[in-house]
Design an enzyme around this catalytic site. Sequence first.
Site, PDB file in Angstrom:
ATOM      1  N   ASP A 193       4.820   6.872  -2.421  1.00  0.00           N
ATOM      2  CA  ASP A 193       4.714   6.414  -1.044  1.00  0.00           C
ATOM      3  C   ASP A 193       5.732   5.301  -0.846  1.00  0.00           C
ATOM      4  O   ASP A 193       5.905   4.446  -1.723  1.00  0.00           O
ATOM      5  CB  ASP A 193       3.298   5.874  -0.787  1.00  0.00           C
ATOM      6  CG  ASP A 193       2.745   6.324   0.547  1.00  0.00           C
ATOM      7  OD1 ASP A 193       3.391   6.026   1.570  1.00  0.00           O
ATOM      8  OD2 ASP A 193       1.674   6.956   0.565  1.00  0.00           O
TER       9      ASP A 193
ATOM     10  N   HIS B 257      -5.519  10.928   3.474  1.00  0.00           N
ATOM     11  CA  HIS B 257      -6.376   9.760   3.266  1.00  0.00           C
ATOM     12  C   HIS B 257      -6.734   9.028   4.563  1.00  0.00           C
ATOM     13  O   HIS B 257      -7.518   8.085   4.527  1.00  0.00           O
ATOM     14  CB  HIS B 257      -5.673   8.803   2.309  1.00  0.00           C
ATOM     15  CG  HIS B 257      -4.413   8.255   2.921  1.00  0.00           C
ATOM     16  ND1 HIS B 257      -3.312   9.056   3.162  1.00  0.00           N
ATOM     17  CD2 HIS B 257      -4.100   7.025   3.381  1.00  0.00           C
ATOM     18  CE1 HIS B 257      -2.369   8.335   3.746  1.00  0.00           C
ATOM     19  NE2 HIS B 257      -2.823   7.100   3.887  1.00  0.00           N
ATOM     20  N   ASP B 258      -6.139   9.404   5.688  1.00  0.00           N
ATOM     21  CA  ASP B 258      -6.444   8.774   6.972  1.00  0.00           C
ATOM     22  C   ASP B 258      -7.345   9.638   7.844  1.00  0.00           C
ATOM     23  O   ASP B 258      -7.655   9.269   8.974  1.00  0.00           O
ATOM     24  CB  ASP B 258      -5.150   8.537   7.779  1.00  0.00           C
ATOM     25  CG  ASP B 258      -4.226   7.513   7.154  1.00  0.00           C
ATOM     26  OD1 ASP B 258      -4.725   6.622   6.440  1.00  0.00           O
ATOM     27  OD2 ASP B 258      -3.005   7.611   7.390  1.00  0.00           O
TER      28      ASP B 258
ATOM     29  N   ASP C 242       6.069   6.124   4.879  1.00  0.00           N
ATOM     30  CA  ASP C 242       5.031   5.673   5.803  1.00  0.00           C
ATOM     31  C   ASP C 242       5.618   5.277   7.162  1.00  0.00           C
ATOM     32  O   ASP C 242       6.579   4.500   7.226  1.00  0.00           O
ATOM     33  CB  ASP C 242       4.347   4.453   5.164  1.00  0.00           C
ATOM     34  CG  ASP C 242       3.053   4.079   5.845  1.00  0.00           C
ATOM     35  OD1 ASP C 242       2.136   4.907   5.865  1.00  0.00           O
ATOM     36  OD2 ASP C 242       2.970   2.938   6.352  1.00  0.00           O
TER      37      ASP C 242
ATOM     38  N   GLU D 206       6.367  10.297   7.407  1.00  0.00           N
ATOM     39  CA  GLU D 206       5.142  10.274   8.207  1.00  0.00           C
ATOM     40  C   GLU D 206       5.553   9.790   9.586  1.00  0.00           C
ATOM     41  O   GLU D 206       6.014   8.664   9.746  1.00  0.00           O
ATOM     42  CB  GLU D 206       4.101   9.333   7.592  1.00  0.00           C
ATOM     43  CG  GLU D 206       2.746   9.515   8.248  1.00  0.00           C
ATOM     44  CD  GLU D 206       1.962   8.237   8.432  1.00  0.00           C
ATOM     45  OE1 GLU D 206       0.744   8.306   8.615  1.00  0.00           O
ATOM     46  OE2 GLU D 206       2.556   7.136   8.422  1.00  0.00           O
TER      47      GLU D 206
HETATM   48  O1  ISL Z   1      -4.931   6.450  10.463  1.00  0.00           O
HETATM   49  C1  ISL Z   1      -4.526   6.519  11.579  1.00  0.00           C
HETATM   50  C2  ISL Z   1      -5.409   6.562  12.681  1.00  0.00           C
HETATM   51  O2  ISL Z   1      -6.649   6.647  12.174  1.00  0.00           O
HETATM   52  C3  ISL Z   1      -3.128   6.628  11.910  1.00  0.00           C
HETATM   53  O3  ISL Z   1      -2.865   6.171  13.187  1.00  0.00           O
HETATM   54  C4  ISL Z   1      -2.345   5.848  10.895  1.00  0.00           C
HETATM   55  O4  ISL Z   1      -2.560   4.495  11.071  1.00  0.00           O
HETATM   56  C5  ISL Z   1      -0.906   6.160  11.069  1.00  0.00           C
HETATM   57  O5  ISL Z   1      -0.762   7.536  10.880  1.00  0.00           O
HETATM   58  C6  ISL Z   1      -0.098   5.427  10.022  1.00  0.00           C
HETATM   59  O6  ISL Z   1      -0.642   5.645   8.748  1.00  0.00           O
HETATM   60  C7  ISL Z   1      -0.005   5.118   7.647  1.00  0.00           C
HETATM   61  O7  ISL Z   1       0.325   3.759   7.810  1.00  0.00           O
HETATM   62  C8  ISL Z   1      -0.762   2.848   7.912  1.00  0.00           C
HETATM   63  C9  ISL Z   1      -1.816   3.054   6.838  1.00  0.00           C
HETATM   64  O8  ISL Z   1      -2.975   2.338   7.174  1.00  0.00           O
HETATM   65  C10 ISL Z   1      -2.160   4.500   6.652  1.00  0.00           C
HETATM   66  O9  ISL Z   1      -3.059   4.649   5.583  1.00  0.00           O
HETATM   67  C11 ISL Z   1      -0.880   5.231   6.415  1.00  0.00           C
HETATM   68  O10 ISL Z   1      -1.084   6.586   6.122  1.00  0.00           O
HETATM   69  C12 ISL Z   1      -0.159   1.480   7.805  1.00  0.00           C
HETATM   70  O11 ISL Z   1       0.646   1.406   6.661  1.00  0.00           O
END
Ligand code: ISL
Length: 551
Positions: A98, A324-325, A199, A256
Amino acid sequence: MIRKWWKESVVYQLYPRSFKDSNHDGIGDLKGIIQKVDYLSWLGIKAVWLNPIYDSPNDDMGYDIRHYEKIMNEFGTMDDFDELLEKLHQHDIKLIMDLVVNHSSDEHQWFLESRKSKDNPFRDYYIWKKGNNTKEPNNWASFFTPSAWTYDDNTDEWYLHLFSEKQPDLNWENPTLREDIYSMINRWLDKGVDGFRMDVINLIAKKVGLPDATKSEDGPYVFADEHFAMQPKMHEHLQEMRERCFKHRDSMCVGETPFVTTKNALSLVESGKELDLLFHFELMDIDSRNGKWDYIPFDIVKFKQLMISWQKAIPWNSLFWSNHDQPRAVSRFGDDSNELNRVQSAKMLGVAMHFLKGTSFIFQGEEIGMTNYPFSKTEELRDIESLQFMKNAVQGDFVDFAWRGILKKGRDNARTPMQWNDSLYAGFSDVLPWINVNTNFKTINVEQAMRDSNSILHFYKRLIELKSTSLTLIYGDFEPLFVDNDSFFVYKRSYKLEQIVVICNMTKEIKFLEYPDEWRSHSMILSNTFNDGNQFQPYEVRVLMINSNHA
Ligand code: ISL
Ligand code: CA
């Protein structure tokens, strides 16, 4: 057609904190992953994407990085990392890390320096601004907190954070910062890692002047994606990064990219000068209305239109049901209310998604049909987004609505420990884990799935084998069929003379599909029901190999 390893590899997304604990502290770690490489190899996966394992105070579970080249203490040491990388490579499994460079932790050395004074050499590594009188510099909302700005009285300025106040945004306008990031990336690549999942990489450039967001919403703070997503400068930065880090390597970059649509996605992946792959979130938004918490039921027709339009929009997709989100796929898009439907819908969903054209990403536990967690109180939550949301809900008096949202969409659903067996704590750990194990671990676990030849696990193993060996399923053209049918998702993949047809009953009811007779006489290469004819059981899936001479 250009052959690439990352097109022929099924990727396993691994959330290290919840995969396997090797040293009895209730937290997954690198040595734990090392113990499970044989399992990953058995499953047939060819690449692993690890969620962040860098040194972090874990305000956002590793997405707040304190040091980009140190391993988080809880996860182990750099020696453990080297051992893991070597072992994966011995098993022909690539490692994708990541890369979190839209922001760092506020405990990163750069930020500690930056906040000291306005003339500190690191001041410009972050985005600082004078307030608007006593208020925030603009009206931008953050993903996790109401405002995207935090005031620092040391220098009487505010810093920008699109996520939590412990995740200050890095200033990509600063060329020195950019070079520091590129060197860091190159050191990881030189170590042998095979690529990065980047990310929120399409948020790194912010509109000059940081103007107010114009969208009208309730409340003082507004999502300003118009000013921070997909800005022209972002393309420049990505091209520069490609030049500096990836150009002469056989690595893989998957971005992402929230807010990306079928209209602008091509600009990121078309030229080969920016990203190889991207994760869009249009499918993840399909069951909500005003933001993720406002749940509406999953609509099959909308799903089909979306998948078809993405198959047409870009030459190579990233295919995933969850991460994971996101909540667990089977609970969200299938049916986990009884065992038969859980198994059937998990298998059907696996095929429906992963036999499309693109690189498949399987999120840990998907291969055994892990489900959402039946949270009963706030104390069981660990995720900053969920906790902040509940805090606001208590203040705003919408607790019932919020709790329904948490159960449906909360990120912790995906983060409960991997269920390995039916012993206490599911074989993940022998002490109380950092987050509860799902209550259903006695029946849903890897060991039991290994014993059952009809399990989701064995089905996934076969699915993964097909997806990584069949040139038709990898590179074949995609053609949707029965487009207007509101129960079945049907499509054909064809490559040279071979054709494969996928038929999915996406509903929990028995349904009929009149399909061409000539499909019938050919071999079924995968299915979850021993069945032929026009009648389909709930969530039945059939994958048929069709001899092109007869089709
Ligand atoms: O998880 C989300 C909404 O529930 C998404 O909006 C998410 O915040 C967005 O896709 C970005 O995600 C990534 O960056 C974030 C982190 O919290 C997430 O785990 C990661 O996948 C900030 O670094
Ligand atoms: Ca541990």
